[in-house]
Design a protein around this motif. Structure first.
Motif, short mmCIF file in Angstrom:
data_model
loop_
_atom_site.label_atom_id
_atom_site.label_comp_id
_atom_site.label_asym_id
_atom_site.label_seq_id
_atom_site.Cartn_x
_atom_site.Cartn_y
_atom_site.Cartn_z
N TYR A 1 0.87 -1.15 0.00
CA TYR A 1 0.00 0.00 0.00
C TYR A 1 0.91 1.21 0.00
O TYR A 1 1.86 1.26 0.76
CB TYR A 1 -0.88 -0.01 1.26
CG TYR A 1 -1.78 1.18 1.33
CD1 TYR A 1 -3.05 1.14 0.75
CD2 TYR A 1 -1.36 2.36 1.92
CE1 TYR A 1 -3.85 2.24 0.78
CE2 TYR A 1 -2.17 3.46 1.96
CZ TYR A 1 -3.41 3.41 1.38
OH TYR A 1 -4.21 4.52 1.40
N PHE A 2 0.63 2.17 -0.84
CA PHE A 2 1.53 3.32 -0.90
C PHE A 2 0.74 4.61 -0.78
O PHE A 2 -0.48 4.60 -0.76
CB PHE A 2 2.32 3.29 -2.20
CG PHE A 2 3.12 2.04 -2.37
CD1 PHE A 2 4.19 1.78 -1.54
CD2 PHE A 2 2.78 1.10 -3.32
CE1 PHE A 2 4.92 0.61 -1.66
CE2 PHE A 2 3.51 -0.07 -3.46
CZ PHE A 2 4.59 -0.31 -2.62
N TYR A 3 1.49 5.72 -0.70
CA TYR A 3 0.85 7.03 -0.56
C TYR A 3 -0.15 7.21 -1.69
O TYR A 3 0.24 7.39 -2.84
CB TYR A 3 1.90 8.12 -0.64
CG TYR A 3 2.95 7.95 0.40
CD1 TYR A 3 2.77 8.50 1.65
CD2 TYR A 3 4.09 7.23 0.14
CE1 TYR A 3 3.72 8.32 2.63
CE2 TYR A 3 5.05 7.05 1.12
CZ TYR A 3 4.85 7.60 2.36
OH TYR A 3 5.78 7.40 3.32
N ASP A 4 -1.44 7.18 -1.36
CA ASP A 4 -2.38 7.16 -2.48
C ASP A 4 -2.64 8.55 -3.05
O ASP A 4 -3.34 8.69 -4.02
CB ASP A 4 -3.68 6.44 -2.11
CG ASP A 4 -4.32 7.03 -0.88
OD1 ASP A 4 -3.88 8.10 -0.45
OD2 ASP A 4 -5.26 6.40 -0.36
N HIS A 5 -2.03 9.58 -2.45
CA HIS A 5 -2.23 10.90 -3.04
C HIS A 5 -1.22 11.20 -4.14
O HIS A 5 -1.29 12.23 -4.79
CB HIS A 5 -2.17 11.98 -1.97
CG HIS A 5 -0.84 12.09 -1.30
ND1 HIS A 5 -0.45 11.24 -0.28
CD2 HIS A 5 0.19 12.92 -1.52
CE1 HIS A 5 0.77 11.57 0.09
NE2 HIS A 5 1.18 12.57 -0.63
N LEU A 6 -0.28 10.30 -4.34
CA LEU A 6 0.76 10.52 -5.36
C LEU A 6 0.42 9.77 -6.65
O LEU A 6 -0.24 8.74 -6.61
CB LEU A 6 2.10 10.03 -4.85
CG LEU A 6 2.67 10.71 -3.61
CD1 LEU A 6 4.00 10.09 -3.23
CD2 LEU A 6 2.84 12.20 -3.85
N GLU B 1 5.23 10.39 -9.58
CA GLU B 1 5.58 11.19 -8.39
C GLU B 1 6.11 10.28 -7.28
O GLU B 1 7.08 10.60 -6.60
CB GLU B 1 4.35 11.92 -7.84
CG GLU B 1 4.02 13.22 -8.51
CD GLU B 1 2.68 13.79 -8.02
OE1 GLU B 1 2.44 14.97 -8.25
OE2 GLU B 1 1.86 13.04 -7.41
N TYR C 1 9.75 10.36 -5.57
CA TYR C 1 9.95 10.55 -4.14
C TYR C 1 10.92 9.50 -3.59
O TYR C 1 11.89 9.82 -2.91
CB TYR C 1 8.59 10.48 -3.44
CG TYR C 1 8.60 10.39 -1.94
CD1 TYR C 1 9.57 11.03 -1.17
CD2 TYR C 1 7.62 9.67 -1.27
CE1 TYR C 1 9.56 10.94 0.21
CE2 TYR C 1 7.60 9.59 0.10
CZ TYR C 1 8.58 10.22 0.84
OH TYR C 1 8.55 10.12 2.20
N TYR C 2 10.65 8.24 -3.92
CA TYR C 2 11.50 7.18 -3.38
C TYR C 2 12.92 7.26 -3.92
O TYR C 2 13.87 6.92 -3.22
CB TYR C 2 10.88 5.82 -3.68
CG TYR C 2 9.91 5.37 -2.61
CD1 TYR C 2 9.26 6.31 -1.83
CD2 TYR C 2 9.67 4.03 -2.38
CE1 TYR C 2 8.37 5.91 -0.84
CE2 TYR C 2 8.78 3.63 -1.38
CZ TYR C 2 8.14 4.57 -0.62
OH TYR C 2 7.27 4.18 0.36
N GLN D 1 14.54 9.84 -4.46
CA GLN D 1 15.27 10.86 -3.70
C GLN D 1 15.87 10.27 -2.42
O GLN D 1 16.86 10.78 -1.91
CB GLN D 1 14.34 12.00 -3.32
CG GLN D 1 13.96 12.87 -4.50
CD GLN D 1 12.90 13.88 -4.12
OE1 GLN D 1 12.92 14.44 -3.04
NE2 GLN D 1 11.95 14.09 -5.01
N GLN E 1 9.22 0.08 -7.32
CA GLN E 1 9.93 0.81 -6.26
C GLN E 1 11.00 -0.07 -5.61
O GLN E 1 12.01 0.42 -5.14
CB GLN E 1 8.98 1.40 -5.22
CG GLN E 1 8.19 0.44 -4.35
CD GLN E 1 8.97 -0.17 -3.21
OE1 GLN E 1 9.86 0.46 -2.65
NE2 GLN E 1 8.65 -1.41 -2.90
#
Ligand SMILES: Nc1ncnc2c1ncn2[C@@H]1O[C@H](COP(=O)(O)OP(=O)(O)OP(=O)(O)O)[C@@H](O)[C@H]1O
Ligand SMILES: [Mg+2]
Lengths: 254, 305
Positions: B91-96, B100, B104-105, B107, B152
């Motif tokens: 489950y990942f940041y669902d707003h991205l 994106e 993020y990862y 970085q 990822q």
């Protein structure tokens, strides 16, 4: 760099949180409501507007810090997004500091927006932009940083609801530290007195960040007082963050 | 061959409930994974597979035991820089959006800008999500999430990849896609550590397996050592043959219609069945020799406990 990446993602997530705008809306309502209050009372109308306005900034800023801050770490663990982050080459303290700065950035922007509404309202009455209000607001910002660190600390080991209650208590007690002081004088020596003493020294005196009255009344404030408050804020925040990191470092994510 | 992952005597217990009663989850896990293999970590639900992987990746701290990755302590940056991880039910940041998110990862690995963009593009191509690069993760299906999770895990070009139930909850097509990616990783010389309770998957792609039951490793080794290749019995489906005559040659598990499912245990009897079918003008629909499967082994071991 890694802290920055996490901070920006936190910021991006926080500004998409609906609760932020709800609080912003109520803050605006309160600031404008001060206009109404001023009409009903005798005395200096502008002073009342300033007083109520600054208090709203502080209160709603604190609510934002608490309601978002307490969910920050909990949500990552609950939704397991933290699994893939911690397994990357990143230290746990970097993650926590990233969260902290992300929320501080969010609060900074929100405070800016609220200040704009507030200063505009004052401008309609005095037809000058009262820049010295920004000093009072700056210290509200310092206070919010401290509250953010406290909310983050609680969210490292507790659920958002409990953390919110703890943090809110921290905010309220912090603003009534003088109450504990009088309590110490009143109660007889014993366990109760020791406890009150302990609380008095351990809990912060958030009134250190309150320059509302002085600034609204145009009183002179010696620069040592400012310096003391700034250092107080920085060291207290650091202290709380260090405790949070120590707890977070040993935590199991199950 | 070099050892990439070495676990020695790993112990972990959780404190549960109101009284914080201790429950032992891992009771002395030891295993080693060699370079370039696809290692299957096999066990029933609740055996402790995910718990082991979490210990390896530093999400939880074992009470006892030693873990080394490429000869480095498992929590060192040197070890983490060379590993990738896909959690179970990711489950990942669902707003991205997908890109994106990967940005993020990346970085977190301090990747250079051009290298980063290049990598993200090629990964999205690898997991076949190029068309969904700008879609928010909340709109992703289960299979797409699994694939972006795979992407990822591969951002840093890891030499060792941990996949926790990578095929869980996927349809046959989705499973095939993930399986193909794993095979590709193996061809690229990467080492894959794969946990699953689904035997067919492991059988199909793993070189070596360890079987964990109830927090203990009870068997570990090359697949062909664990499973004998001898034929256990042969399944024959035939029609137009007198059932009574067949009964002497094997076990009749009569099917529907005039079709008969026959389980033949002796190899010489298979010949006889075929002769019988020919002489009585019957028809043989299928003939499948069954060797021992991982499943038989697995069921046998689990039953023993
Ligand atoms: N958050 C938790 N709190 C308490 N106990 C847990 C927790 N997570 C797992 N357990 C216990 O640990 C044991 C091992 O769980 P684990 O998730 O490692 O199993 P698993 O082998 O991955 O199973 P599955 O195939 O279902 O994923 C289980 O008995 C489970 O009850
Ligand atoms: Mg599992």
């Amino acid at each position: 760099m890694k802290i920055k990446a996490i901070a920006f993602n936190t910021f991006r997530e926080a500004i998409r949180d609906r609760i932020l705008y709800l609080l912003l809306f109520f803050a605006a309502v309160c600031i404008i409501f001060s206009r109404l209050l001023a009409l009903l009372t005798v005395g200096d109308k502008v002073k009342i507007i300033k007083d109520v306005g600054l208090s709203s900034l502080s209160l709603f800023g604190a609510l934002m810090a608490i309601l978002i801050g307490t969910g920050l770490v909990f949500k990552e663990i609950d939704k397991k997004t933290i699994y893939t982050i911690i397994s990357k080459p990143i230290h746990r303290y970097q993650f926590l500091l990233g969260k902290f700065f992300g929320l501080v950035l969010t609060l900074f922007i929100m405070l800016l927006l609220m200040s704009f509404i507030f200063l505009a309202l004052v401008f309609f009455h005095t037809f000058t932009i009262e820049w010295e209000m920004l000093i009072a607001i700056l210290f509200i910002f310092f206070e919010l940083c401290l509250i953010t660190s406290v909310a983050l600390l609680f969210s490292c080991f507790s659920t958002p609801i409990l953390s919110s209650i703890f943090s809110l208590a921290f905010y309220l007690i912090g603003h009534t530290a003088w109450g504990i002081e009088t309590l110490i004088k009143k109660i007889p020596p014993g366990a109760g007195k020791t406890l009150a003493r302990f609380l008095y020294h351990f809990l912060p005196d958030l009134e250190n960040f309150n320059f509302k009255t002085e600034i609204v009344q145009h009183l002179d404030i010696p620069s040592e007082v400012y310096l003391y408050s700034i250092l107080y804020g920085i060291f207290y925040t650091l202290f709380v963050l260090i405790i949070a990191v120590l707890i977070f470092r040993k935590r199991d994510f199950i | 061959m070099a050892t990439v992952l070495k676990i020695e005597n790993l112990h972990k217990s959780f404190k549960l409930g109101f009284l914080l009663k201790k429950k032992e989850i891992l009771r002395g896990i030891s295993l080693s994974v060699e370079q370039g293999e696809v290692f299957g970590y096999l066990g029933p639900n609740g055996a402790g597979k995910t718990t082991t992987i979490k210990c390896i990746l530093g999400l939880i701290f074992p009470e006892k035991g030693n873990i080394e990755i490429f000869g480095h302590p498992h929590l060192s940056s040197k070890a983490k820089e060379k590993t990738g991880f896909l959690p179970e039910n990711p489950y990942f940041y669902d707003h991205l959006t997908a890109s994106e998110f990967l940005d993020y990862y990346s970085q977190l690995f301090l990747m250079k800008k051009e290298a980063k963009e290049e990598k993200i593009k090629s990964l999205l191509r690898l997991v076949d999500l190029e068309d969904s690069a700008d879609l928010q993760l909340r709109k992703f299906s289960r299979g797409m999430l699994q694939r972006i999770g795979m992407a990822q895990a591969l951002l840093n070009d890891p030499s060792l990849v941990f996949l926790d139930e990578p095929l869980g909850g996927l349809d046959p097509l989705g499973r095939k896609e993930i399986r193909d990616i794993i095979t590709r990783l193996k061809d690229e010389g990467k080492t894959v550590f794969l946990s699953s309770h689904i035997l067919q998957d492991i059988e199909m792609i793993c070189n070596r397996v360890a079987i964990i039951v109830n927090g203990e490793i009870i068997n570990q080794g090359a697949l062909h050592d664990l499973i004998s290749e001898k034929i256990l019995f042969t399944e024959v489906i035939l029609s137009g043959v007198n059932e009574k005559e067949l009964k002497e040659l094997g076990e009749c598990l009569s099917g529907h219609g005039d079709r008969i499912l026959l389980k033949v245990f002796k190899e010489e009897n298979v010949e006889k069945v075929l002769q019988l079918a020919q002489s009585s003008k019957g028809k043989v629909h299928s003939l499948i020799p069954r060797t021992e499967t991982l499943e038989d082994l697995f069921v046998g071991i689990v039953k023993q406990r």
